[in-house]
Design a protein around this motif. Structure first.
Motif, PDB file in Angstrom:
ATOM      1  N   MET A  10      20.505  38.271  37.924  1.00 56.06           N
ATOM      2  CA  MET A  10      20.430  37.151  38.860  1.00 56.06           C
ATOM      3  C   MET A  10      21.232  37.440  40.126  1.00 56.06           C
ATOM      4  SD  MET A  10      20.687  33.805  36.363  1.00 56.06           S
ATOM      5  CE  MET A  10      20.662  32.675  37.764  1.00 56.06           C
ATOM      6  N   VAL A  11      22.411  38.026  39.961  1.00 59.21           N
ATOM      7  CA  VAL A  11      23.240  38.370  41.124  1.00 59.21           C
ATOM      8  C   VAL A  11      22.553  39.432  41.962  1.00 59.21           C
ATOM      9  CG1 VAL A  11      25.428  39.387  41.860  1.00 59.21           C
ATOM     10  CG2 VAL A  11      25.397  37.731  39.997  1.00 59.21           C
ATOM     11  N   SER A  12      21.994  40.441  41.283  1.00 64.95           N
ATOM     12  CA  SER A  12      21.304  41.518  41.998  1.00 64.95           C
ATOM     13  C   SER A  12      20.129  40.971  42.797  1.00 64.95           C
ATOM     14  CB  SER A  12      20.819  42.570  40.999  1.00 64.95           C
ATOM     15  OG  SER A  12      20.098  43.596  41.652  1.00 64.95           O
ATOM     16  N   ASN A  13      19.349  40.083  42.184  1.00 67.79           N
ATOM     17  CA  ASN A  13      18.208  39.488  42.881  1.00 67.79           C
ATOM     18  C   ASN A  13      18.665  38.622  44.049  1.00 67.79           C
ATOM     19  OD1 ASN A  13      16.298  40.679  41.222  1.00 67.79           O
ATOM     20  ND2 ASN A  13      16.152  38.938  39.844  1.00 67.79           N
ATOM     21  N   ALA A  14      19.759  37.887  43.850  1.00 69.02           N
ATOM     22  CA  ALA A  14      20.273  37.013  44.908  1.00 69.02           C
ATOM     23  C   ALA A  14      20.689  37.825  46.122  1.00 69.02           C
ATOM     24  CB  ALA A  14      21.451  36.198  44.380  1.00 69.02           C
ATOM     25  N   MET A  15      21.288  38.980  45.899  1.00 67.80           N
ATOM     26  CA  MET A  15      21.807  39.784  47.006  1.00 67.80           C
ATOM     27  C   MET A  15      20.803  40.802  47.520  1.00 67.80           C
ATOM     28  SD  MET A  15      24.700  38.504  47.619  1.00 67.80           S
ATOM     29  CE  MET A  15      25.419  39.727  48.728  1.00 67.80           C
ATOM     30  N   ALA A  16      19.573  40.777  46.981  1.00 68.99           N
ATOM     31  CA  ALA A  16      18.546  41.716  47.439  1.00 68.99           C
ATOM     32  C   ALA A  16      17.851  41.208  48.694  1.00 68.99           C
ATOM     33  CB  ALA A  16      17.512  41.948  46.338  1.00 68.99           C
ATOM     34  N   ASN A  17      18.213  40.015  49.156  1.00 65.14           N
ATOM     35  CA  ASN A  17      17.541  39.375  50.282  1.00 65.14           C
ATOM     36  C   ASN A  17      18.458  39.355  51.499  1.00 65.14           C
ATOM     37  OD1 ASN A  17      17.184  36.580  51.783  1.00 65.14           O
ATOM     38  ND2 ASN A  17      15.179  37.130  50.970  1.00 65.14           N
ATOM     39  N   VAL A  18      17.946  39.786  52.665  1.00 62.38           N
ATOM     40  CA  VAL A  18      18.775  39.896  53.874  1.00 62.38           C
ATOM     41  C   VAL A  18      19.396  38.563  54.288  1.00 62.38           C
ATOM     42  CG1 VAL A  18      18.784  40.476  56.334  1.00 62.38           C
ATOM     43  CG2 VAL A  18      17.581  41.953  54.717  1.00 62.38           C
ATOM     44  N   PRO A  19      18.622  37.441  54.405  1.00 63.70           N
ATOM     45  CA  PRO A  19      19.249  36.173  54.791  1.00 63.70           C
ATOM     46  C   PRO A  19      20.367  35.745  53.844  1.00 63.70           C
ATOM     47  CG  PRO A  19      16.873  36.012  55.027  1.00 63.70           C
ATOM     48  CD  PRO A  19      17.152  37.299  54.330  1.00 63.70           C
ATOM     49  N   ARG A  20      20.190  35.987  52.543  1.00 58.56           N
ATOM     50  CA  ARG A  20      21.230  35.585  51.591  1.00 58.56           C
ATOM     51  C   ARG A  20      22.473  36.451  51.735  1.00 58.56           C
ATOM     52  NH1 ARG A  20      16.581  34.358  48.191  1.00 58.56           N
ATOM     53  NH2 ARG A  20      16.705  36.272  46.980  1.00 58.56           N
ATOM     54  N   ARG A  21      22.293  37.736  52.047  1.00 58.88           N
ATOM     55  CA  ARG A  21      23.463  38.585  52.292  1.00 58.88           C
ATOM     56  C   ARG A  21      24.216  38.095  53.528  1.00 58.88           C
ATOM     57  NH1 ARG A  21      19.881  42.888  50.835  1.00 58.88           N
ATOM     58  NH2 ARG A  21      19.672  43.586  53.001  1.00 58.88           N
ATOM     59  N   LYS A  22      23.469  37.671  54.554  1.00 55.50           N
ATOM     60  CA  LYS A  22      24.107  37.153  55.768  1.00 55.50           C
ATOM     61  C   LYS A  22      24.861  35.859  55.474  1.00 55.50           C
ATOM     62  CE  LYS A  22      20.934  39.200  59.134  1.00 55.50           C
ATOM     63  NZ  LYS A  22      19.924  38.923  60.198  1.00 55.50           N
ATOM     64  N   MET A  23      24.276  35.008  54.626  1.00 56.36           N
ATOM     65  CA  MET A  23      24.951  33.762  54.254  1.00 56.36           C
ATOM     66  C   MET A  23      26.273  34.060  53.557  1.00 56.36           C
ATOM     67  SD  MET A  23      21.784  31.448  52.843  1.00 56.36           S
ATOM     68  CE  MET A  23      20.336  31.155  53.877  1.00 56.36           C
ATOM     69  N   MET A  24      26.244  35.016  52.624  1.00 62.05           N
ATOM     70  CA  MET A  24      27.460  35.368  51.898  1.00 62.05           C
ATOM     71  C   MET A  24      28.519  35.914  52.853  1.00 62.05           C
ATOM     72  SD  MET A  24      27.249  34.642  48.657  1.00 62.05           S
ATOM     73  CE  MET A  24      28.482  35.709  47.892  1.00 62.05           C
ATOM     74  N   ALA A  25      28.098  36.762  53.791  1.00 62.96           N
ATOM     75  CA  ALA A  25      29.044  37.313  54.763  1.00 62.96           C
ATOM     76  C   ALA A  25      29.631  36.206  55.636  1.00 62.96           C
ATOM     77  CB  ALA A  25      28.345  38.366  55.630  1.00 62.96           C
TER      78      ALA A  25
END
Length: 264
Positions: A10-25
């Motif tokens: 689930m974590v891997s899938n969540a962070m596989a998406n560019v917008p979600r990585r930007k949100m986390m950053a």
């Protein structure tokens, strides 16, 4: 903290998406409102992306405010994205098409050609600075090359000067594409500074489906290749789940999909 295989997936899938990585950053700077995240990262499918991150245990959402969980903070430790600096091209020299060395049948479509050419002088590390010039271009640190997708044509520029193009109709089209490529690069070199990154081009499920094997084999866990394409576009699955793509006959399909994955 996620630890079992399903939670890790689930974590891997969540962070596989560019917008979600930007949100986390963006959230590494502290608690933000949903509206602030939408303004900073984009409002497209915002609620959906937040839900995926929340389900993965990376964020907490309450009363319109979003913060990283302790696990989310630990996960992002050392992964903060810094604003990209303008790339300096002042040391690069204008390039020329030195030669078109080979015209070979494409593996994916024998009615099309694969060409190998040379650009001189070699651009080396300056290729990374040129990435923003191309709406669908990405620089690969692993192979030291700039990979550009335009329609069905996939162009790879290597730091040593080699250039490959796939899915070309004939030598005339190859030379025309190489000429446009040379002009685009030389215009950037003349300015000395690469432009700011362009907004990413949206990828549609049908475009992804076009490059999948279309065998509906089910090895990825989906009922069809099209449903896999939808989930891939939404960042819910990763490309490596499609095992048929590992077959050499799908090599060029995989290259196209890897480029598109950068914009999902």
């Amino acid at each position: 903290m996620p630890g079992n295989p399903e939670e890790i997936k689930m974590v891997s899938n969540a962070m596989a998406n560019v917008p979600r990585r930007k949100m986390m950053a963006f959230l590494t700077g502290g608690e933000k409102t949903v509206a602030e995240i939408g303004e900073a990262v984009g409002k497209s499918m915002l609620d959906y992306h937040l839900k995926i991150l929340e389900q993965a245990g990376l964020i907490e959402v309450a009363e319109g405010k979003v913060r990283l969980t302790e696990f989310g903070k630990n996960f992002m430790e050392g992964k903060k994205e810094t604003p990209a600096e303008k790339a300096d091209l002042s040391g690069a020299k204008p390039v020329e098409i030195a030669e078109v060395r080979q015209l070979l049948p494409c593996i994916a479509d024998t009615t099309k050609l694969r060409i190998i050419a040379n650009l001189a002088p070699p651009l080396g590390g300056a290729l990374k600075a040129l990435e923003p010039l191309f709406p669908r271009g990405r620089y690969s640190e692993r192979i030291g090359a700039l990979i550009i997708q335009r329609g069905d044509v996939l162009t790879t520029l290597y730091g040593a000067g080699n250039v490959t193009m796939t899915m070309i109709k004939d030598e005339s089209e190859a030379r025309e594409n190489l000429q446009k490529l040379k002009e685009t690069i030389n215009e950037a070199i003349a300015r000395g500074v690469a432009p700011a990154p362009r907004e990413k081009v949206r990828v549609e499920p049908m475009e992804i489906y076009k490059y999948l094997p279309q065998t509906n084999c089910g090895e990825c866990g989906e009922q069809s290749c099209y449903s896999f394409a939808i989930r891939l576009m939404n960042g819910e699955v990763s490309l490596d789940l499609c095992t048929p793509l590992k077959d050499p006959k799908y090599r060029q399909n995989l290259e196209h999909l890897q480029v598109m994955a950068e914009y999902i």
